[in-house]
Design a protein around this motif. Structure first.
Motif, PDB file in Angstrom:
ATOM      1  N   VAL A 136       0.834  -1.202   0.000  1.00 47.42           N
ATOM      2  CA  VAL A 136       0.000   0.000   0.000  1.00 47.42           C
ATOM      3  C   VAL A 136       0.869   1.253   0.000  1.00 47.42           C
ATOM      4  O   VAL A 136       0.594   2.232  -0.706  1.00 47.42           O
ATOM      5  N   GLN A 137       1.937   1.233   0.794  1.00 46.33           N
ATOM      6  CA  GLN A 137       2.858   2.384   0.853  1.00 46.33           C
ATOM      7  C   GLN A 137       3.443   2.685  -0.522  1.00 46.33           C
ATOM      8  O   GLN A 137       3.541   3.847  -0.940  1.00 46.33           O
ATOM      9  N   GLU A 138       3.821   1.652  -1.263  1.00 43.09           N
ATOM     10  CA  GLU A 138       4.423   1.855  -2.579  1.00 43.09           C
ATOM     11  C   GLU A 138       3.392   2.363  -3.585  1.00 43.09           C
ATOM     12  O   GLU A 138       3.719   3.163  -4.480  1.00 43.09           O
ATOM     13  N   TYR A 139       2.149   1.932  -3.456  1.00 36.90           N
ATOM     14  CA  TYR A 139       1.092   2.473  -4.315  1.00 36.90           C
ATOM     15  C   TYR A 139       0.877   3.952  -4.017  1.00 36.90           C
ATOM     16  O   TYR A 139       0.761   4.774  -4.934  1.00 36.90           O
ATOM     17  N   ARG A 406       2.832   7.593 -15.068  1.00 38.21           N
ATOM     18  CA  ARG A 406       3.822   6.554 -15.355  1.00 38.21           C
ATOM     19  C   ARG A 406       4.268   5.830 -14.082  1.00 38.21           C
ATOM     20  O   ARG A 406       4.560   4.632 -14.109  1.00 38.21           O
ATOM     21  N   ALA A 407       4.316   6.543 -12.973  1.00 35.43           N
ATOM     22  CA  ALA A 407       4.636   5.892 -11.691  1.00 35.43           C
ATOM     23  C   ALA A 407       3.528   4.910 -11.303  1.00 35.43           C
ATOM     24  O   ALA A 407       3.807   3.789 -10.845  1.00 35.43           O
ATOM     25  N   LEU A 408       2.275   5.312 -11.489  1.00 36.92           N
ATOM     26  CA  LEU A 408       1.150   4.413 -11.202  1.00 36.92           C
ATOM     27  C   LEU A 408       1.150   3.223 -12.147  1.00 36.92           C
ATOM     28  O   LEU A 408       0.879   2.084 -11.738  1.00 36.92           O
ATOM     29  N   LEU A 409       1.442   3.481 -13.420  1.00 37.80           N
ATOM     30  CA  LEU A 409       1.462   2.394 -14.399  1.00 37.80           C
ATOM     31  C   LEU A 409       2.541   1.377 -14.049  1.00 37.80           C
ATOM     32  O   LEU A 409       2.322   0.160 -14.159  1.00 37.80           O
TER      33      LEU A 409
END
Length: 444
Positions: A136-139, A406-409
């Protein structure tokens, strides 16, 4: 509701007919466009393109019976109103970090509390651990790209006995007290046993929010606590999934009710979860039993042309639905159950943190900042932010829209996420949105 398998062949990008019944008035197209602009903030040209309205990417709120927007009317919050908000906490160089706090550990001797993390009965033999705080933290680091997102140690919080209630309560819904250790301090928090409940016990959300305030580090902009326990606020509550004290910059979210093995008990329409919630057959079935509205004006910004099925509208939503259709049944593999559970937690955690950024519930579009009135509505809400709320996040984080997407992708396309029912369609939506904007002649 449709019971047979649905191919979602016809999508609807407007609100359901129930919007007219309730008198919901969506801001007009002109108002929506104006809501992304501010006298105080000028975005780079490339970001402006991502803030443009696109019905293929950003449909109207669904507004099905019993949805949040079918109740009390929410006031729109434009980007300019967000900028001008007196009580919004500014991000500063010294206070810009988002902290994520793992679920409290449990002291020996409180085995009955430890058991509260497992449903009493699911009808499903599959045992899956709750979503990892690290995941979750990385998302959230991708969702709020541009700000540091750090995880606190797992030993930050510990549940321990409280002198007044060291033994398990035996009466139904009997409130008792537990101790919550925070560093050198132990505070009293309320809890209650529910022998006939979905979970054996619940912890009080208000007490956890108060504890979260005391946890805020000096460099924190906001803090979110992720707990594996079912929660309640008032004694009449069946449960609550989470809440934010936006002005205090803290939020608490529970993973308990998002467990996919509970979907049949909670009557969550998994077949028409986002993005398939825009299926016209489903929307029509949900509203077919209600009487036609009388003496109601059509909502602003919705015309007869936008009410029809819109198969011809290729774009992000349609691409997300196509990705959704291609996937196996969720219950066919523990990894799919886990990924769906994680996706639900990520969407709600990003929503509650949005309130810490001063973002109000959205009425402009189907958007991750929409309010929800039930666990069933939760499953229908999208993970993306609409142009109005995206403008607020870009302003707060100083990130670019392209970098953020792009980070989310990158997160959604991880091998363990890509072919799953939340992250797979979201990846398809993001790719399509990037192509939609970056392939345009205006993008530079």
């Amino acid at each position: 509701m449709p019971k047979a398998k649905c191919n979602h062949s016809s999508l609807c990008f407007s609100s359901s007919s129930h919007a007219t019944v309730t008198g919901f008035r969506r801001p007009s197209e002109r108002q929506r466009v104006a809501a992304t602009k501010s006298d105080n903030r000028v975005f780079p040209r490339s970001d402006k393109l991502f803030l443009n309205e696109s019905v293929q990417a950003f449909p109207a709120p669904l507004l099905l019976p019993d949805d949040d927007l079918a109740g009390e009317e929410e006031d729109p919050q434009s980007f300019q109103e967000w900028v001008d908000a007196e009580h919004r906490n500014p991000i500063t160089p010294k206070k810009k970090t988002i902290y994520v706090v793992p679920s409290p550990q449990v002291d020996p001797g409180l085995d009955f509390v430890r058991e509260w993390t497992q449903p009493t009965s699911t009808g499903n033999d599959c045992q899956i651990n709750p979503p990892s705080t690290k995941d979750v933290q990385e998302y959230l680091a991708a969702f709020y790209h541009g700000l540091p997102v750090k995880m606190m140690p797992s030993s930050t919080l510990r549940i321990m006995p409280w002198d007044e209630a060291r033994k398990k309560a035996k009466k139904p819904a009997q409130e008792q007290y537990l101790g919550l250790s925070i560093g050198d301090e132990c505070v009293r928090i309320r809890a209650r046993t529910l022998p006939e409940g979905v979970y054996g016990g619940q912890i009080n959300l208000t007490d956890l929010l108060d504890a979260a305030i005391s946890l805020l580090p000096k460099d924190a902009y906001a803090l979110i606590m992720l707990v594996d326990y079912d929660l309640y606020e008032e004694k009449d509550d069946e449960f609550v999934c989470g809440r934010a004290y936006g002005g205090s910059r803290v939020a608490v979210v529970s993973s308990a009710r998002y467990n996919p093995t509970l979907d049949h008990i909670q009557r969550i329409e998994r077949l028409h979860a986002w993005p398939a919630s825009h299926c016209e057959t489903y929307m029509s079935a949900c509203t077919s039993a209600e009487p036609a509205a009388k003496n109601q004006k059509r909502s602003r910004g919705v015309n007869k042309g936008s009410q029809k099925s819109t198969l011809e509208l290729d774009g992000p939503v349609k691409d997300a639905v196509s990705a959704y259709q291609s996937l196996r049944e969720v219950d066919s593999a523990p990894s799919l159950i886990y990924a769906l559970w994680l996706g639900r937690m990520c969407r709600t955690a990003s929503h509650e943190l949005g309130h810490c950024f001063g973002i109000a519930h959205c009425v402009y579009y189907a958007c991750s900042m929409q309010g929800t009135a039930s666990i069933c509505e939760d499953a229908r809400q999208p993970p993306y932010m609409c142009p109005v709320d995206l403008a607020k996040v870009l302003s707060a984080t100083s990130s670019s829209a392209s970098e953020r997407y792009r980070a989310l992708l990158k997160f959604c396309e991880r091998p363990e996420n890509l072919d799953t029912h939340f992250f797979g369609p979201f990846a398809a939506w993001i790719r399509s949105r990037l192509h939609q904007v970056e392939d345009s002649a205006d993008f530079s």
